[in-house]
Design a protein around this motif. Sequence first.
Motif: not given
Lengths: 272, 272
Positions: A120-130, A167-170, B149-155
């Motif tokens: 499981t991961v948190s989305p708060y830090m966005g794409s490069d965090s996953v 819903q944006h995260v989904a 980080n760059p992806g920080g902006s995603d959320l």
Amino acid sequence: MNFITKLNAAWAANDSLLCVGLDPDIERLPVQFRDAPDGIYQFCKEIIDATAGLACAFKPQIAYFAALAAEGQLERICAYLREAYPHIPLILDSKRGDIGATAKQYAREAYDRYGADAVTVSPYMGSDSVEPYMEWQDRGVIVLCRTSNPGGSDLQFLQVDGKPLYQHVAQLVADKWNANGQCALVVGATFPEEIRAVRDIVGEMPLLIPGIGAQGGDIEATVRAGRTTSGTGMMINSSRAILYAKPQGGEDFAAAARRVAEETRQAINAHR
Amino acid sequence: MNFITKLNAAWAANDSLLCVGLDPDIERLPVQFRDAPDGIYQFCKEIIDATAGLACAFKPQIAYFAALAAEGQLERICAYLREAYPHIPLILDSKRGDIGATAKQYAREAYDRYGADAVTVSPYMGSDSVEPYMEWQDRGVIVLCRTSNPGGSDLQFLQVDGKPLYQHVAQLVADKWNANGQCALVVGATFPEEIRAVRDIVGEMPLLIPGIGAQGGDIEATVRAGRTTSGTGMMINSSRAILYAKPQGGEDFAAAARRVAEETRQAINAHR
């Protein structure tokens, strides 16, 4: 075999959407396990053996091990799961989220050290965090979307362009992060209408659904909202209600856990 | 002494806003540490001794230890910091976030096991995911707000009522979560204008600012945007640029680390 394939096979093999959560709170363990040097491992092993025929996944919660400096016991539990029940997905519940270079270290922790099929991961830090997790192409990444706790609404229900943040995260996961088909989402059973909204966004993507059992979510409403056309698509988690089930008659803790797991599996299946 | 008081004293004692991040990537350590059984501990200890007079905080990143099953070495590093440099705050960078019962386990991990003065947490799961930390009233809770980080902006940059999400997080922490004065926020140096926006919302609340050094943030712009009226208010983190500083002349790695730490401290102080 990748995570999604393995999950599909486990749903079928055990006719079960039940995920058994391993949250070993030392203060609630049967007394014989509390002071033993590997008591957490022994307790979890007995729970695993009692419920493996009824589960589509096992999900150890790493916080309970980290609090007690018991990572070694978690390693043994994961090794045992992979050896004894290789057909059942192992989900490490750690909800990590960090910059890319750090996320890669967490991916190593989950996939290489513990051998988890998914994390499981948190989305708060966005794409490069996953993204770093995706390098392990046979593993799964389960992104927090709508969580089952009361405070979940603080951020997840904020309105963005007329829709709540979750819903944006989904949508983000469905449109972008799931390019390789490795993703699933966490959506709490305490909000069945929101499970339905997420299901409408993500199609057949698997959902990890905590919040039944001790947290009070409604099984029927959850299953009706989250099932896919094939009657699967969910890992419905129960941890405390199974681990600390009250023994009846001559049951020991493991028999009680098995009974509650079977009742939960059947309650879920009644509405698929 | 609580976290905020200790931090204020460290800012003054070392005339420094520099936080030294401990991210020991085994592949980048000097060769003599790579194969030693406690090489990570020995490396970090030398970095700590070389920079303790120049830092307002030390921040181990737990992911680097977890990937290598090196929690025991992290325990020793934390114990050494508390014993040798008790006046310098110890921040555990772990960015945890989970439901209340689980968050309490993570609080035990950070505060009891590692003895951290403060811990980083994710806000995505809301109030009951941070409340358990507040039970340790002398410790700090550093909430992710705007990450570097760059992806920080995603959320974080999604617009909610005409303002980006990270500003709502800053407001939420300032208005509610900081009731006991235990909070700080993470705001990346890669976005100085956003540091200013957060500073305007949170008053004198401390900011942990990653993103200078290897991540390329501008020190002058960062300091001008984030300083409080007293010229403090920030823990400006540098990890890789210090840990893996290139030796010059006859320097060893520790002397190089000390030189870069001193240069960074001075570059920060030039704009306070």
